[in-house]
Design a protein around this motif. Structure first.
Motif, PDB file in Angstrom:
ATOM      1  N   LYS A 125       0.835  -1.210   0.000  1.00  0.00           N
ATOM      2  CA  LYS A 125       0.000   0.000   0.000  1.00  0.00           C
ATOM      3  C   LYS A 125       0.863   1.251   0.000  1.00  0.00           C
ATOM      4  O   LYS A 125       0.596   2.204  -0.748  1.00  0.00           O
ATOM      5  CB  LYS A 125      -0.918  -0.013   1.227  1.00  0.00           C
ATOM      6  CG  LYS A 125      -1.890   1.156   1.283  1.00  0.00           C
ATOM      7  CD  LYS A 125      -2.925   1.067   0.175  1.00  0.00           C
ATOM      8  CE  LYS A 125      -3.966   2.169   0.293  1.00  0.00           C
ATOM      9  NZ  LYS A 125      -4.986   2.094  -0.789  1.00  0.00           N
ATOM     10  N   HIS A 157     -11.625  -0.571  -4.766  1.00  0.00           N
ATOM     11  CA  HIS A 157     -10.979   0.681  -4.381  1.00  0.00           C
ATOM     12  C   HIS A 157     -11.896   1.580  -3.551  1.00  0.00           C
ATOM     13  O   HIS A 157     -11.480   2.665  -3.127  1.00  0.00           O
ATOM     14  CB  HIS A 157     -10.510   1.437  -5.629  1.00  0.00           C
ATOM     15  CG  HIS A 157      -9.476   0.685  -6.404  1.00  0.00           C
ATOM     16  ND1 HIS A 157      -9.024   1.091  -7.635  1.00  0.00           N
ATOM     17  CD2 HIS A 157      -8.799  -0.452  -6.121  1.00  0.00           C
ATOM     18  CE1 HIS A 157      -8.120   0.228  -8.081  1.00  0.00           C
ATOM     19  NE2 HIS A 157      -7.978  -0.712  -7.185  1.00  0.00           N
ATOM     20  N   MET A 164      -7.385  -2.500  -2.110  1.00  0.00           N
ATOM     21  CA  MET A 164      -6.610  -2.980  -3.249  1.00  0.00           C
ATOM     22  C   MET A 164      -7.301  -4.189  -3.867  1.00  0.00           C
ATOM     23  O   MET A 164      -7.876  -5.018  -3.161  1.00  0.00           O
ATOM     24  CB  MET A 164      -5.189  -3.362  -2.817  1.00  0.00           C
ATOM     25  CG  MET A 164      -4.344  -2.177  -2.383  1.00  0.00           C
ATOM     26  SD  MET A 164      -2.624  -2.635  -2.023  1.00  0.00           S
ATOM     27  CE  MET A 164      -2.799  -3.340  -0.384  1.00  0.00           C
ATOM     28  N   SER A 202      -2.091  -0.933  -6.304  1.00  0.00           N
ATOM     29  CA  SER A 202      -3.554  -0.925  -6.334  1.00  0.00           C
ATOM     30  C   SER A 202      -4.128  -2.275  -6.754  1.00  0.00           C
ATOM     31  O   SER A 202      -5.329  -2.510  -6.587  1.00  0.00           O
ATOM     32  CB  SER A 202      -4.064   0.154  -7.297  1.00  0.00           C
ATOM     33  OG  SER A 202      -3.545  -0.055  -8.605  1.00  0.00           O
TER      34      SER A 202
END
Length: 257
Positions: free
Chosen positions: A71, A249, A193, A76
């Motif tokens: 992260k 996300h 993610m 992502s």
């Protein structure tokens, strides 16, 4: 940025890179070593789940440090590889399963970043379906069985499961059994993610197989499937769109109270 989390053999995907940067990422949960490189102009991070040299057993992996390090690097999307055993005679050694659900039978792992906050993450789609579909669409390089969907049962380890445990797992809908997908998948969702698993069947589970299980057969199958696995990862990453959005996300949108 895209991350690959895996074990021995998968790290050879870095051979396709022109340059590799080794880096130590310090997080509040511990330090993590990663390799940074590019595939077709896309930034990629490789994180050896069991540490360099495969020295960390599954029940001792610092999952929170691993996910936090990714992260902090700006990852992502995560493509994870997991060696698993099969509870289904039709899904034999050498098969690759792209699971769409899991059951958590771990017992001592630190499973959440939210010990001090009231946060409830939705897990209606435990693995990112967008990433799962990307893997399936780029799976022409896989020889033999590729299974779309299945329930990945995660156990604590490091021991293999008993015959009674495997019979129970089969009765409740398990497809494959491993020791490393959890809490990794949940922690990735908590950090918003995308996460998908490539589960490589290295053996039949206890009582499904007609012989005692050993580490040797896992190593042998992983060596046989190595090139296919690397090609699957490479092709998937190469073809992932640069501009996209995903529900993963926005996982914290309605999760906090």
């Amino acid at each position: 940025m895209i991350a690959i989390i895996g074990g021995s053999g998968v790290d050879e995907i870095t051979d396709m890179a022109e340059s590799i940067e080794k880096k130590i990422v310090d997080t509040e949960y511990g330090s993590v070593q990663v390799s940074l490189f590019e595939i077709e102009g896309k930034e990629v991070v490789f994180l050896p789940r069991h540490s360099e040299g495969h020295t960390c057993p599954p029940h001792k992996i610092n999952f929170k440090a691993n996910i936090m390090a990714l992260k902090e690097l700006g990852v992502s999307q995560i493509l994870a590889t997991n060696a698993v055993g099969s509870v289904d005679l039709e899904i034999g050694p050498g098969s690759i399963v792209i699971p769409d659900d899991f059951l958590d039978f771990t017992v001592n792992r630190d499973r959440t970043f939210y010990d001090d906050d009231v946060v409830h993450i939705d897990m209606s789609e435990p693995y990112c379906n967008r990433l799962r579909n990307a893997l399936l669409e780029n799976s022409d390089c896989v020889n033999g069985g590729l299974v779309d969907g299945g329930t990945h049962i995660c156990t604590e380890g490091p021991r293999f499961e008993t015959p009674s445990e495997i019979r129970m797992f089969k009765m409740i809908g398990g497809t494959v059994v491993g020791m490393t997908t959890l809490p990794e998948a949940v922690l990735a969702r908590e950090k918003e993610m995308c996460y998908a698993s490539i589960a490589i069947v290295s053996n039949y589970c206890t009582s499904i197989a007609k012989h005692k299980l050993g580490v040797e057969e896992i190593i042998e199958i992983m060596a046989v499937k190595k090139e296919e696995l690397i090609s699957l990862l490479f092709n998937t990453i190469k073809n992932l769109p640069v501009d996209y959005d995903c529900e993963c996300h926005h996982a914290l949108g309605d999760a906090e109270f």
